[in-house]
Design a protein around this motif. Structure first.
Motif, mmCIF file in Angstrom:
data_model
loop_
_atom_site.group_PDB
_atom_site.id
_atom_site.type_symbol
_atom_site.label_atom_id
_atom_site.label_comp_id
_atom_site.label_asym_id
_atom_site.label_seq_id
_atom_site.Cartn_x
_atom_site.Cartn_y
_atom_site.Cartn_z
ATOM 1 N N SER A 137 0.849 -1.193 0.000
ATOM 2 C CA SER A 137 0.000 0.000 0.000
ATOM 3 C C SER A 137 0.889 1.248 0.000
ATOM 4 O O SER A 137 2.014 1.239 0.478
ATOM 5 C CB SER A 137 -0.954 -0.008 1.183
ATOM 6 O OG SER A 137 -0.247 -0.123 2.388
ATOM 7 N N ASP A 168 -9.229 -6.867 -3.126
ATOM 8 C CA ASP A 168 -7.912 -6.494 -2.626
ATOM 9 C C ASP A 168 -7.986 -6.400 -1.101
ATOM 10 O O ASP A 168 -8.752 -5.593 -0.565
ATOM 11 C CB ASP A 168 -7.494 -5.154 -3.229
ATOM 12 C CG ASP A 168 -6.054 -4.783 -2.901
ATOM 13 O OD1 ASP A 168 -5.492 -5.314 -1.922
ATOM 14 O OD2 ASP A 168 -5.493 -3.947 -3.633
ATOM 15 N N ARG A 170 -6.083 -5.102 1.029
ATOM 16 C CA ARG A 170 -5.580 -3.845 1.579
ATOM 17 C C ARG A 170 -6.622 -2.736 1.508
ATOM 18 O O ARG A 170 -6.671 -1.865 2.367
ATOM 19 C CB ARG A 170 -4.318 -3.404 0.821
ATOM 20 C CG ARG A 170 -3.218 -4.450 0.887
ATOM 21 C CD ARG A 170 -2.157 -4.200 -0.122
ATOM 22 N NE ARG A 170 -2.726 -4.264 -1.470
ATOM 23 C CZ ARG A 170 -2.016 -4.178 -2.576
ATOM 24 N NH1 ARG A 170 -0.730 -4.007 -2.506
ATOM 25 N NH2 ARG A 170 -2.596 -4.253 -3.753
ATOM 26 N N THR A 171 -7.451 -2.759 0.451
ATOM 27 C CA THR A 171 -8.421 -1.681 0.254
ATOM 28 C C THR A 171 -9.856 -2.130 0.470
ATOM 29 O O THR A 171 -10.741 -1.294 0.657
ATOM 30 C CB THR A 171 -8.303 -1.117 -1.173
ATOM 31 O OG1 THR A 171 -8.617 -2.149 -2.115
ATOM 32 C CG2 THR A 171 -6.918 -0.559 -1.428
ATOM 33 N N GLU A 173 -11.649 -3.366 -1.819
ATOM 34 C CA GLU A 173 -12.336 -3.081 -3.079
ATOM 35 C C GLU A 173 -11.855 -4.030 -4.163
ATOM 36 O O GLU A 173 -10.900 -4.793 -3.981
ATOM 37 C CB GLU A 173 -12.057 -1.643 -3.507
ATOM 38 C CG GLU A 173 -12.552 -0.597 -2.517
ATOM 39 C CD GLU A 173 -12.131 0.811 -2.905
ATOM 40 O OE1 GLU A 173 -11.520 0.980 -3.978
ATOM 41 O OE2 GLU A 173 -12.413 1.727 -2.119
#
Length: 178
Positions: A137, A168, A170-171, A173
């Motif tokens: 990220s 994902d 990390r997000t 989304e």
């Protein structure tokens, strides 16, 4: 009505026969040369596993056994050739297994490749100063997006890398590269 069949049948003239042999003499070697050039220029299809997985390779295209990377100390990030030959970091976890997520080594700003800095625990792009956290990220721009990730699996001492198609982590989304 005239039922006579002419006794003379049309045949090749000498000129037509020579033109045929000349054309054949040129076409056969030219066709062979084009075949050889095509085999040289078009790479053979890569054998893929389930979900488009391919084996991890080194810079020379040799397969990398999982035992070679797992011999490294925990926290090591090993750089291999992944999907489409993209440089991909594989991470050795604390329990001496490979993380199921690999990080593609292409800056999302301008596509530069960059090293892992073990002192700062960051991926640092030397071209324009983008910095990424250990999970890929963005920590500092100008990079607009997190690094692309891939799925990593170890099967019978082979490392298989496949495209990331899920959300994902990390997000939360849909992946921007999918």
């Amino acid at each position: 009505m005239d039922s006579n069949i002419p006794l003379e049948s049309p045949s090749l003239s000498r000129r037509q026969l020579i033109n045929f042999f000349t054309g054949a003499t040129i076409a056969v070697p030219a066709g062979y040369a084009l075949y050889v050039a095509g085999k040289f220029l078009i790479p053979p299809p890569e054998k893929t596993g389930p979900g488009g997985a391919i084996p991890a390779k080194d810079v020379l295209g040799n397969l990398i056994p999982a035992s070679q990377i797992l011999a490294e100390s925990p926290g090591t990030r090993a750089l291999v050739a992944g999907l489409a030959g993209e440089p991909t970091y594989l991470i050795v976890k604390e329990d001496n297994t490979l993380d199921s997520i690999g990080i593609v080594d292409n800056c999302t700003h301008l596509g530069c490749t960059f090293p892992w800095n073990p002192i700062d625990q960051q991926f640092q792009c030397p071209c324009h100063g983008s910095r990424y956290a250990p999970d890929g990220s963005v920590v500092r721009g100008p990079a607009p997006l997190p690094l692309k990730i891939v799925q990593v699996a170890v099967i019978d001492n082979s490392i298989l890398i496949s495209p990331w198609t899920e959300t994902d982590p990390r997000t939360g989304e849909k992946p921007w590269w999918a």
